[in-house]
Design an enzyme around this catalytic site. Structure first.
Site, PDB file in Angstrom:
ATOM      1  N   SER A   1      -9.263  19.454  -9.641  1.00 30.00           N
ATOM      2  CA  SER A   1      -9.207  18.019  -9.939  1.00 30.00           C
ATOM      3  C   SER A   1      -9.222  17.780 -11.447  1.00 30.00           C
ATOM      4  CB  SER A   1     -10.372  17.269  -9.270  1.00 30.00           C
ATOM      5  OG  SER A   1     -11.606  17.841  -9.640  1.00 30.00           O
TER       6      SER A   1
ATOM      7  N   HIS B   1       7.176 -24.172   2.656  1.00 32.25           N
ATOM      8  CA  HIS B   1       8.329 -23.452   3.251  1.00 32.25           C
ATOM      9  C   HIS B   1       9.454 -23.277   2.235  1.00 32.25           C
ATOM     10  CE1 HIS B   1       6.507 -24.544   7.208  1.00 32.25           C
ATOM     11  NE2 HIS B   1       6.233 -25.652   6.558  1.00 32.25           N
TER      12      HIS B   1
ATOM     13  N   SER C   1      21.312  -6.491 -19.231  1.00 29.00           N
ATOM     14  CA  SER C   1      22.061  -5.609 -18.340  1.00 29.00           C
ATOM     15  C   SER C   1      22.967  -4.715 -19.178  1.00 29.00           C
ATOM     16  CB  SER C   1      22.892  -6.446 -17.376  1.00 29.00           C
ATOM     17  OG  SER C   1      24.007  -5.707 -16.904  1.00 29.00           O
TER      18      SER C   1
ATOM     19  N   LYS D   1      23.246 -11.456 -18.867  1.00 30.68           N
ATOM     20  CA  LYS D   1      22.016 -11.328 -18.093  1.00 30.68           C
ATOM     21  C   LYS D   1      20.750 -11.343 -18.936  1.00 30.68           C
ATOM     22  CE  LYS D   1      21.914  -9.749 -14.184  1.00 30.68           C
ATOM     23  NZ  LYS D   1      21.499 -10.372 -12.940  1.00 30.68           N
TER      24      LYS D   1
ATOM     25  N   ASN E   1      17.026 -10.529 -17.541  1.00 23.72           N
ATOM     26  CA  ASN E   1      16.339 -10.192 -16.291  1.00 23.72           C
ATOM     27  C   ASN E   1      14.809 -10.219 -16.436  1.00 23.72           C
ATOM     28  OD1 ASN E   1      18.787  -9.782 -14.952  1.00 23.72           O
ATOM     29  ND2 ASN E   1      18.895  -7.652 -15.653  1.00 23.72           N
TER      30      ASN E   1
ATOM     31  N   GLU F   1       8.929  -8.740 -12.020  1.00 23.00           N
ATOM     32  CA  GLU F   1       9.417  -7.934 -10.886  1.00 23.00           C
ATOM     33  C   GLU F   1       8.568  -6.689 -10.703  1.00 23.00           C
ATOM     34  OE1 GLU F   1      14.179  -8.400 -10.540  1.00 23.00           O
ATOM     35  OE2 GLU F   1      13.486  -7.709 -12.481  1.00 23.00           O
TER      36      GLU F   1
HETATM   37  N1  ARG Z   1     -14.056  17.669  -7.948  1.00 35.16           N
HETATM   38  C1  ARG Z   1     -14.963  17.313  -6.901  1.00 35.16           C
HETATM   39  C2  ARG Z   1     -14.690  15.881  -6.437  1.00 35.16           C
HETATM   40  O1  ARG Z   1     -14.016  15.212  -7.140  1.00 35.16           O
HETATM   41  C3  ARG Z   1     -16.365  17.388  -7.405  1.00 35.16           C
HETATM   42  C4  ARG Z   1     -17.358  17.696  -6.356  1.00 35.16           C
HETATM   43  C5  ARG Z   1     -17.128  19.054  -5.806  1.00 35.16           C
HETATM   44  N2  ARG Z   1     -18.181  19.417  -4.913  1.00 35.16           N
HETATM   45  C6  ARG Z   1     -18.038  20.490  -4.134  1.00 35.16           C
HETATM   46  N3  ARG Z   1     -19.029  20.758  -3.374  1.00 35.16           N
HETATM   47  N4  ARG Z   1     -16.956  21.216  -4.102  1.00 35.16           N
HETATM   48  O2  ARG Z   1     -15.101  15.455  -5.405  1.00 35.16           O
END
Ligand code: ARG
Length: 460
Positions: free
Chosen positions: A28, A161, A282, A288, A290, A295
Protein backbone atom coordinates in the site's frame (compact mmCIF):
# COMPACT_ATOMS: atom_id res chain seq x y z
CA UNK A 1 20.48 -8.12 14.23
CA UNK A 2 20.31 -5.81 11.28
CA UNK A 3 17.84 -7.14 8.74
CA UNK A 4 18.93 -7.40 5.16
CA UNK A 5 16.94 -5.05 2.94
CA UNK A 6 14.92 -8.00 1.66
CA UNK A 7 14.03 -9.26 5.09
CA UNK A 8 10.56 -8.47 6.42
CA UNK A 9 9.94 -7.10 9.89
CA UNK A 10 7.68 -10.11 10.37
CA UNK A 11 9.97 -12.67 8.72
CA UNK A 12 10.60 -14.76 11.86
CA UNK A 13 8.16 -17.58 11.19
CA UNK A 14 8.67 -17.72 7.40
CA UNK A 15 10.74 -20.22 5.42
CA UNK A 16 10.52 -18.47 2.06
CA UNK A 17 11.00 -14.93 0.91
CA UNK A 18 7.87 -13.17 -0.23
CA UNK A 19 7.13 -13.63 -3.92
CA UNK A 20 7.85 -10.43 -5.83
CA UNK A 21 4.35 -10.32 -7.26
CA UNK A 22 2.85 -10.69 -3.80
CA UNK A 23 4.95 -7.82 -2.64
CA UNK A 24 3.66 -5.62 -5.43
CA UNK A 25 0.10 -6.85 -5.11
CA UNK A 26 -0.17 -6.28 -1.37
CA UNK A 27 1.89 -3.11 -1.03
CA UNK A 28 0.00 0.00 0.00
CA UNK A 29 3.07 2.22 0.19
CA UNK A 30 2.58 3.70 -3.30
CA UNK A 31 -0.59 5.38 -2.03
CA UNK A 32 -0.49 5.36 1.77
CA UNK A 33 2.77 7.33 1.86
CA UNK A 34 0.35 10.23 1.78
CA UNK A 35 -0.24 9.41 5.47
CA UNK A 36 3.39 9.89 6.52
CA UNK A 37 2.73 13.02 8.63
CA UNK A 38 -0.22 11.48 10.45
CA UNK A 39 1.75 8.28 10.96
CA UNK A 40 4.66 10.14 12.54
CA UNK A 41 2.47 12.32 14.74
CA UNK A 42 0.82 9.13 15.98
CA UNK A 43 4.17 7.46 16.59
CA UNK A 44 5.49 10.42 18.56
CA UNK A 45 2.41 10.33 20.78
CA UNK A 46 2.80 6.56 21.13
CA UNK A 47 6.44 6.96 22.15
CA UNK A 48 5.38 9.31 24.91
CA UNK A 49 2.67 6.89 26.03
CA UNK A 50 5.28 4.09 26.17
CA UNK A 51 7.51 6.28 28.31
CA UNK A 52 4.63 7.11 30.64
CA UNK A 53 3.87 3.40 30.85
CA UNK A 54 7.54 2.89 31.83
CA UNK A 55 8.21 0.77 28.74
CA UNK A 56 10.75 3.28 27.47
CA UNK A 57 13.22 5.33 29.50
CA UNK A 58 13.23 9.10 29.13
CA UNK A 59 16.41 8.91 27.03
CA UNK A 60 14.99 6.23 24.75
CA UNK A 61 11.76 8.13 24.25
CA UNK A 62 13.64 11.33 23.47
CA UNK A 63 15.89 9.59 21.00
CA UNK A 64 12.98 7.90 19.21
CA UNK A 65 11.05 11.19 19.09
CA UNK A 66 14.03 13.05 17.65
CA UNK A 67 14.55 10.23 15.18
CA UNK A 68 10.92 10.40 14.06
CA UNK A 69 11.18 14.15 13.56
CA UNK A 70 14.28 13.63 11.41
CA UNK A 71 12.48 10.95 9.40
CA UNK A 72 9.63 13.40 8.80
CA UNK A 73 12.04 16.01 7.57
CA UNK A 74 13.83 13.49 5.35
CA UNK A 75 10.51 12.53 3.74
CA UNK A 76 9.50 16.16 3.29
CA UNK A 77 12.79 17.01 1.65
CA UNK A 78 12.28 14.13 -0.75
CA UNK A 79 15.40 12.40 0.53
CA UNK A 80 13.70 9.30 1.94
CA UNK A 81 14.34 6.09 0.07
CA UNK A 82 11.08 4.21 -0.09
CA UNK A 83 10.99 0.63 -1.22
CA UNK A 84 8.09 -1.61 -2.12
CA UNK A 85 9.49 -4.12 0.31
CA UNK A 86 8.44 -1.75 3.06
CA UNK A 87 4.85 -2.81 2.33
CA UNK A 88 3.26 0.27 3.77
CA UNK A 89 3.99 3.67 5.26
CA UNK A 90 4.00 2.29 8.81
CA UNK A 91 6.85 -0.13 8.09
CA UNK A 92 8.63 2.42 5.93
CA UNK A 93 8.71 4.94 8.77
CA UNK A 94 9.90 2.31 11.22
CA UNK A 95 12.66 1.20 8.84
CA UNK A 96 13.79 4.78 8.24
CA UNK A 97 13.77 5.37 11.98
CA UNK A 98 15.84 2.27 12.63
CA UNK A 99 18.31 3.32 9.95
CA UNK A 100 18.66 6.65 11.75
CA UNK A 101 18.82 5.60 15.41
CA UNK A 102 19.72 1.91 15.24
CA UNK A 103 18.12 -1.00 17.11
CA UNK A 104 16.33 1.29 19.52
CA UNK A 105 13.93 2.03 16.64
CA UNK A 106 12.69 -1.52 17.07
CA UNK A 107 11.11 -0.54 20.42
CA UNK A 108 8.65 1.92 18.87
CA UNK A 109 6.15 -0.74 17.84
CA UNK A 110 5.93 -2.23 21.36
CA UNK A 111 2.31 -2.89 22.28
CA UNK A 112 1.05 -1.48 19.03
CA UNK A 113 -0.23 -3.06 15.84
CA UNK A 114 -0.48 -1.67 12.35
CA UNK A 115 -4.17 -2.33 12.80
CA UNK A 116 -4.70 0.32 15.46
CA UNK A 117 -1.98 2.44 13.87
CA UNK A 118 -3.68 2.64 10.49
CA UNK A 119 -7.04 3.23 12.16
CA UNK A 120 -5.49 6.23 13.91
CA UNK A 121 -3.75 7.53 10.78
CA UNK A 122 -6.97 7.41 8.79
CA UNK A 123 -8.87 9.28 11.48
CA UNK A 124 -6.17 11.92 11.72
CA UNK A 125 -6.17 12.27 7.94
CA UNK A 126 -9.95 12.48 7.66
CA UNK A 127 -10.02 15.04 10.43
CA UNK A 128 -7.52 17.26 8.57
CA UNK A 129 -9.20 16.91 5.21
CA UNK A 130 -12.71 17.37 6.53
CA UNK A 131 -11.59 20.70 7.98
CA UNK A 132 -10.17 21.73 4.60
CA UNK A 133 -13.30 20.67 2.77
CA UNK A 134 -15.56 22.49 5.24
CA UNK A 135 -13.53 25.66 4.61
CA UNK A 136 -13.71 25.16 0.85
CA UNK A 137 -17.48 24.73 1.05
CA UNK A 138 -17.69 28.00 3.01
CA UNK A 139 -15.68 29.77 0.31
CA UNK A 140 -18.05 28.56 -2.38
CA UNK A 141 -21.06 29.52 -0.28
CA UNK A 142 -19.64 33.01 0.12
CA UNK A 143 -19.45 33.41 -3.66
CA UNK A 144 -23.09 32.36 -4.05
CA UNK A 145 -24.12 34.88 -1.42
CA UNK A 146 -22.05 37.73 -2.89
CA UNK A 147 -23.47 37.03 -6.36
CA UNK A 148 -27.00 36.90 -4.99
CA UNK A 149 -26.52 40.20 -3.24
CA UNK A 150 -25.19 42.03 -6.27
CA UNK A 151 -27.87 40.61 -8.59
CA UNK A 152 -30.97 41.00 -6.48
CA UNK A 153 -33.02 42.51 -9.35
CA UNK A 154 -32.19 39.94 -12.01
CA UNK A 155 -35.17 37.77 -12.97
CA UNK A 156 -35.02 34.28 -14.44
CA UNK A 157 -37.61 31.81 -15.57
CA UNK A 158 -38.00 29.11 -12.92
CA UNK A 159 -38.56 25.57 -14.17
CA UNK A 160 -40.26 22.36 -13.20
CA UNK A 161 -39.82 19.36 -15.52
CA UNK A 162 -37.50 21.74 -17.37
CA UNK A 163 -40.65 23.49 -18.58
CA UNK A 164 -41.04 27.16 -17.79
CA UNK A 165 -42.99 27.43 -14.56
CA UNK A 166 -42.88 30.72 -12.65
CA UNK A 167 -40.50 33.68 -12.57
CA UNK A 168 -37.86 33.70 -9.83
CA UNK A 169 -35.02 35.93 -8.76
CA UNK A 170 -31.55 34.90 -9.93
CA UNK A 171 -30.47 35.62 -6.35
CA UNK A 172 -33.08 33.18 -5.06
CA UNK A 173 -31.79 30.57 -7.48
CA UNK A 174 -28.19 31.08 -6.32
CA UNK A 175 -29.19 30.86 -2.68
CA UNK A 176 -30.82 27.49 -3.33
CA UNK A 177 -27.28 26.20 -3.80
CA UNK A 178 -26.13 28.04 -0.70
CA UNK A 179 -28.68 26.01 1.27
CA UNK A 180 -27.60 22.70 -0.28
CA UNK A 181 -23.99 23.50 0.50
CA UNK A 182 -24.92 24.39 4.03
CA UNK A 183 -26.39 20.95 4.60
CA UNK A 184 -23.24 19.47 3.03
CA UNK A 185 -21.09 21.46 5.42
CA UNK A 186 -23.18 20.20 8.33
CA UNK A 187 -22.85 16.61 7.14
CA UNK A 188 -19.06 16.89 7.20
CA UNK A 189 -19.16 18.56 10.61
CA UNK A 190 -21.42 15.86 11.94
CA UNK A 191 -19.23 13.09 10.54
CA UNK A 192 -16.25 14.83 12.07
CA UNK A 193 -17.63 14.16 15.58
CA UNK A 194 -17.53 10.42 15.01
CA UNK A 195 -14.15 10.47 13.28
CA UNK A 196 -12.79 12.46 16.19
CA UNK A 197 -12.42 9.42 18.51
CA UNK A 198 -9.01 7.93 19.28
CA UNK A 199 -8.44 4.22 18.43
CA UNK A 200 -4.76 3.75 19.37
CA UNK A 201 -4.14 1.29 22.20
CA UNK A 202 -6.54 -1.24 20.69
CA UNK A 203 -3.56 -3.33 19.62
CA UNK A 204 -4.09 -5.88 16.88
CA UNK A 205 -7.63 -6.53 18.08
CA UNK A 206 -7.76 -7.30 21.79
CA UNK A 207 -6.02 -4.36 23.45
CA UNK A 208 -2.44 -4.11 24.61
CA UNK A 209 -0.38 -5.67 27.39
CA UNK A 210 1.17 -2.40 28.51
CA UNK A 211 -0.38 0.07 30.95
CA UNK A 212 -1.09 2.69 28.27
CA UNK A 213 -3.12 5.69 29.37
CA UNK A 214 -5.35 5.93 26.31
CA UNK A 215 -7.12 9.04 27.57
CA UNK A 216 -3.81 10.88 27.89
CA UNK A 217 -2.85 9.64 24.44
CA UNK A 218 -6.14 10.99 23.07
CA UNK A 219 -5.51 14.33 24.68
CA UNK A 220 -2.01 14.52 23.23
CA UNK A 221 -3.47 13.90 19.78
CA UNK A 222 -6.34 16.34 20.25
CA UNK A 223 -9.15 13.78 20.44
CA UNK A 224 -11.93 14.44 22.95
CA UNK A 225 -12.56 10.72 23.56
CA UNK A 226 -11.28 7.18 22.94
CA UNK A 227 -12.88 4.19 21.21
CA UNK A 228 -14.64 1.82 23.60
CA UNK A 229 -14.10 -1.54 21.94
CA UNK A 230 -10.80 -2.70 20.52
CA UNK A 231 -12.36 -5.14 18.00
CA UNK A 232 -14.57 -2.39 16.66
CA UNK A 233 -11.80 0.19 16.71
CA UNK A 234 -9.47 -1.72 14.40
CA UNK A 235 -12.11 -2.81 11.93
CA UNK A 236 -14.44 0.19 11.84
CA UNK A 237 -14.39 2.26 8.66
CA UNK A 238 -17.68 4.09 9.28
CA UNK A 239 -15.82 7.40 9.35
CA UNK A 240 -14.54 6.83 5.83
CA UNK A 241 -17.96 5.68 4.65
CA UNK A 242 -19.70 8.68 6.17
CA UNK A 243 -17.08 10.88 4.62
CA UNK A 244 -17.67 9.32 1.19
CA UNK A 245 -21.44 9.62 1.65
CA UNK A 246 -21.13 13.31 2.53
CA UNK A 247 -18.74 13.77 -0.39
CA UNK A 248 -21.18 12.01 -2.73
CA UNK A 249 -24.06 14.24 -1.67
CA UNK A 250 -21.89 17.32 -2.05
CA UNK A 251 -20.79 16.22 -5.53
CA UNK A 252 -24.41 15.50 -6.45
CA UNK A 253 -25.21 19.13 -5.60
CA UNK A 254 -22.25 20.48 -7.52
CA UNK A 255 -23.21 18.29 -10.44
CA UNK A 256 -26.77 19.63 -10.53
CA UNK A 257 -25.44 23.16 -10.57
CA UNK A 258 -22.93 22.24 -13.29
CA UNK A 259 -25.69 20.73 -15.39
CA UNK A 260 -27.46 24.11 -15.26
CA UNK A 261 -24.25 25.94 -16.12
CA UNK A 262 -23.87 23.76 -19.19
CA UNK A 263 -27.50 24.17 -20.19
CA UNK A 264 -27.87 27.85 -19.43
CA UNK A 265 -24.71 28.88 -21.22
CA UNK A 266 -25.98 27.38 -24.50
CA UNK A 267 -27.19 29.58 -27.30
CA UNK A 268 -30.65 28.07 -26.76
CA UNK A 269 -30.94 29.31 -23.16
CA UNK A 270 -28.29 32.00 -23.11
CA UNK A 271 -28.82 33.09 -19.50
CA UNK A 272 -25.22 32.70 -18.38
CA UNK A 273 -21.81 33.39 -19.79
CA UNK A 274 -18.89 31.42 -18.36
CA UNK A 275 -15.52 33.15 -18.23
CA UNK A 276 -13.37 32.38 -21.27
CA UNK A 277 -10.49 31.37 -19.03
CA UNK A 278 -12.60 28.49 -17.74
CA UNK A 279 -13.77 27.19 -21.11
CA UNK A 280 -12.02 25.41 -23.93
CA UNK A 281 -12.21 25.52 -27.69
CA UNK A 282 -12.62 22.91 -30.37
CA UNK A 283 -9.73 21.64 -32.48
CA UNK A 284 -12.06 21.68 -35.47
CA UNK A 285 -14.92 24.14 -35.03
CA UNK A 286 -13.66 27.69 -34.59
CA UNK A 287 -16.85 29.05 -33.04
CA UNK A 288 -16.92 26.67 -30.08
CA UNK A 289 -16.61 27.61 -26.45
CA UNK A 290 -17.10 24.49 -24.43
CA UNK A 291 -17.99 24.29 -20.72
CA UNK A 292 -15.49 21.52 -19.91
CA UNK A 293 -15.09 22.44 -16.25
CA UNK A 294 -18.73 21.96 -15.27
CA UNK A 295 -18.90 18.90 -17.51
CA UNK A 296 -15.98 17.29 -15.72
CA UNK A 297 -17.34 18.10 -12.28
CA UNK A 298 -20.60 16.48 -13.37
CA UNK A 299 -18.67 13.40 -14.50
CA UNK A 300 -16.34 13.21 -11.51
CA UNK A 301 -19.41 12.95 -9.28
CA UNK A 302 -19.72 9.40 -10.57
CA UNK A 303 -16.30 8.48 -9.41
CA UNK A 304 -16.99 9.63 -5.85
CA UNK A 305 -20.25 7.61 -5.82
CA UNK A 306 -18.17 4.69 -7.09
CA UNK A 307 -15.75 4.97 -4.18
CA UNK A 308 -18.64 5.00 -1.70
CA UNK A 309 -20.10 1.88 -3.30
CA UNK A 310 -16.68 0.22 -3.39
CA UNK A 311 -16.00 0.74 0.29
CA UNK A 312 -19.49 -0.33 1.35
CA UNK A 313 -18.92 -3.48 -0.66
CA UNK A 314 -15.50 -4.05 0.92
CA UNK A 315 -17.13 -3.88 4.35
CA UNK A 316 -20.26 -5.90 3.81
CA UNK A 317 -18.85 -9.38 4.30
CA UNK A 318 -15.96 -8.72 6.65
CA UNK A 319 -15.65 -10.82 9.78
CA UNK A 320 -14.24 -9.07 12.83
CA UNK A 321 -11.69 -7.71 13.32
CA UNK A 322 -8.98 -6.44 10.94
CA UNK A 323 -8.76 -7.94 7.44
CA UNK A 324 -6.43 -6.85 4.69
CA UNK A 325 -9.49 -5.91 2.65
CA UNK A 326 -9.57 -2.75 4.76
CA UNK A 327 -6.51 -1.48 2.96
CA UNK A 328 -8.79 -0.71 0.01
CA UNK A 329 -10.32 2.15 1.99
CA UNK A 330 -7.41 4.47 1.30
CA UNK A 331 -7.50 4.98 -2.45
CA UNK A 332 -11.26 5.48 -2.25
CA UNK A 333 -10.84 8.17 0.38
CA UNK A 334 -7.77 9.83 -1.16
CA UNK A 335 -9.22 10.06 -4.64
CA UNK A 336 -12.48 11.43 -3.24
CA UNK A 337 -10.62 14.03 -1.18
CA UNK A 338 -8.72 15.14 -4.28
CA UNK A 339 -11.81 15.18 -6.46
CA UNK A 340 -13.93 17.11 -3.98
CA UNK A 341 -11.23 19.68 -3.22
CA UNK A 342 -10.38 20.26 -6.88
CA UNK A 343 -14.06 20.55 -7.85
CA UNK A 344 -14.88 22.98 -5.06
CA UNK A 345 -11.95 25.24 -5.69
CA UNK A 346 -12.29 25.47 -9.47
CA UNK A 347 -16.02 26.04 -9.22
CA UNK A 348 -15.49 28.80 -6.66
CA UNK A 349 -13.14 30.59 -9.01
CA UNK A 350 -15.20 29.99 -12.10
CA UNK A 351 -18.49 31.34 -10.82
CA UNK A 352 -16.81 34.51 -9.62
CA UNK A 353 -16.14 35.28 -13.25
CA UNK A 354 -19.49 34.09 -14.53
CA UNK A 355 -21.91 36.71 -15.83
CA UNK A 356 -25.67 36.62 -16.14
CA UNK A 357 -27.35 37.87 -19.31
CA UNK A 358 -30.13 39.71 -17.59
CA UNK A 359 -32.01 40.76 -20.73
CA UNK A 360 -32.09 37.29 -22.21
CA UNK A 361 -33.14 35.89 -18.86
CA UNK A 362 -35.94 38.43 -18.42
CA UNK A 363 -37.12 37.89 -21.99
CA UNK A 364 -37.26 34.15 -21.37
CA UNK A 365 -39.31 34.80 -18.24
CA UNK A 366 -41.74 37.04 -20.10
CA UNK A 367 -42.65 34.53 -22.78
CA UNK A 368 -44.05 31.15 -22.05
CA UNK A 369 -47.03 31.76 -19.76
CA UNK A 370 -45.05 31.95 -16.54
CA UNK A 371 -47.73 34.31 -15.24
CA UNK A 372 -50.64 31.92 -15.83
CA UNK A 373 -50.78 31.03 -12.14
CA UNK A 374 -50.94 34.75 -11.30
CA UNK A 375 -54.01 35.10 -13.51
CA UNK A 376 -55.65 32.11 -11.84
CA UNK A 377 -54.95 33.62 -8.41
CA UNK A 378 -56.45 36.91 -9.64
CA UNK A 379 -59.69 35.11 -10.36
CA UNK A 380 -59.52 33.45 -6.97
CA UNK A 381 -59.28 36.87 -5.36
CA UNK A 382 -62.38 37.84 -7.29
CA UNK A 383 -64.19 34.94 -5.71
CA UNK A 384 -63.82 32.05 -8.16
CA UNK A 385 -62.90 28.66 -6.62
CA UNK A 386 -59.32 27.84 -7.59
CA UNK A 387 -60.19 24.72 -9.59
CA UNK A 388 -62.52 26.76 -11.84
CA UNK A 389 -59.96 29.58 -12.13
CA UNK A 390 -57.36 27.01 -13.22
CA UNK A 391 -59.75 25.76 -15.91
CA UNK A 392 -60.53 29.30 -17.19
CA UNK A 393 -56.86 30.25 -17.45
CA UNK A 394 -56.05 26.95 -19.08
CA UNK A 395 -58.54 27.84 -21.82
CA UNK A 396 -56.99 31.30 -22.20
CA UNK A 397 -53.55 29.71 -22.61
CA UNK A 398 -54.94 27.35 -25.24
CA UNK A 399 -56.47 30.36 -27.03
CA UNK A 400 -53.11 32.19 -26.95
CA UNK A 401 -51.27 29.13 -28.24
CA UNK A 402 -53.69 28.81 -31.16
CA UNK A 403 -53.10 32.44 -32.06
CA UNK A 404 -49.37 32.36 -31.29
CA UNK A 405 -49.69 35.21 -28.82
CA UNK A 406 -48.58 35.65 -25.27
CA UNK A 407 -50.74 36.13 -22.19
CA UNK A 408 -49.66 39.75 -21.88
CA UNK A 409 -50.85 40.48 -25.42
CA UNK A 410 -54.49 39.58 -24.78
CA UNK A 411 -56.86 42.52 -24.33
CA UNK A 412 -59.21 42.95 -21.41
CA UNK A 413 -62.17 42.49 -23.77
CA UNK A 414 -60.82 39.14 -24.91
CA UNK A 415 -60.19 38.06 -21.32
CA UNK A 416 -63.72 38.97 -20.37
CA UNK A 417 -65.01 36.47 -22.93
CA UNK A 418 -63.50 33.78 -20.70
CA UNK A 419 -64.69 35.26 -17.42
CA UNK A 420 -66.69 38.32 -16.49
CA UNK A 421 -64.56 38.64 -13.36
CA UNK A 422 -61.68 40.19 -15.31
CA UNK A 423 -61.31 43.95 -14.64
CA UNK A 424 -58.77 46.60 -15.49
CA UNK A 425 -56.69 45.68 -12.44
CA UNK A 426 -55.65 42.42 -14.12
CA UNK A 427 -52.84 44.43 -15.65
CA UNK A 428 -51.15 44.53 -12.25
CA UNK A 429 -50.96 40.73 -12.33
CA UNK A 430 -49.44 40.41 -15.77
CA UNK A 431 -46.07 41.59 -14.68
CA UNK A 432 -42.98 39.66 -13.57
CA UNK A 433 -42.00 41.94 -10.72
CA UNK A 434 -45.53 41.82 -9.30
CA UNK A 435 -45.50 38.03 -9.46
CA UNK A 436 -42.24 37.89 -7.51
CA UNK A 437 -43.45 40.36 -4.91
CA UNK A 438 -46.56 38.39 -4.14
CA UNK A 439 -44.35 35.50 -2.94
CA UNK A 440 -43.95 36.87 0.55
CA UNK A 441 -43.46 33.82 2.76
CA UNK A 442 -40.27 32.76 4.47
CA UNK A 443 -38.18 31.03 1.84
CA UNK A 444 -39.98 32.62 -1.13
CA UNK A 445 -38.63 34.73 -3.96
CA UNK A 446 -39.91 38.24 -3.04
CA UNK A 447 -37.10 40.77 -2.85
CA UNK A 448 -37.32 41.55 0.87
CA UNK A 449 -37.45 37.82 1.64
CA UNK A 450 -34.32 37.09 -0.36
CA UNK A 451 -32.56 40.11 1.16
CA UNK A 452 -33.62 38.98 4.60
CA UNK A 453 -32.07 35.56 4.01
CA UNK A 454 -28.86 37.19 2.80
CA UNK A 455 -28.78 39.24 6.00
CA UNK A 456 -29.33 36.16 8.17
CA UNK A 457 -26.50 34.38 6.37
CA UNK A 458 -24.18 37.33 6.74
CA UNK A 459 -24.91 37.53 10.46
CA UNK A 460 -24.01 33.84 10.95
N1 ARG B 1 -1.42 -1.28 4.89
C1 ARG B 1 -2.36 -1.81 5.83
C2 ARG B 1 -3.73 -1.15 5.63
O1 ARG B 1 -3.75 -0.17 4.97
C3 ARG B 1 -1.90 -1.52 7.22
C4 ARG B 1 -2.36 -2.51 8.22
C5 ARG B 1 -1.76 -3.84 7.94
N2 ARG B 1 -2.07 -4.75 8.99
C6 ARG B 1 -1.84 -6.06 8.82
N3 ARG B 1 -2.13 -6.81 9.81
N4 ARG B 1 -1.38 -6.56 7.71
O2 ARG B 1 -4.73 -1.61 6.08
Amino acid sequence: MKKSPNKKMWSGRFTQETHRRVETFTASLPFDRRLYAQDIVGSIAWTRALFQAKVLTKEEADQITEGLKTVKKTIEDGRASFSEQDEDIHMAVERLLTEKIGELGGKLHTGRSRNDQVALDLRLYLRDEMKHIIEAIKDLQAVFVAKAKSHIDVILPGYTHLQKAQPIRYAHYLLAYYEMLDRDRQRFLDGFQRVNVMPLGSGALAGTNYPIDREALAEALGFPSVTQNSLDAVSDRDGAIEFLAAASTLMMHLSRFCEELVLWSTDEFGFLELPDAFCTGSSLMPQKKNPDVPELIRAKTGRVYGHLMALLTVMKGLPLAYNRDLQEDKEAVFDSVDTVKASLSILTEMIQGMTVRRKAAARAAENGFLLATEVADYLVEKGLPFRQAHEVVGRIVRYCLDQQRDLTQVSLKELQKFSSLFQKDIIGYLNLEASLERKQQTGATAKNRVLERIRQIEEK
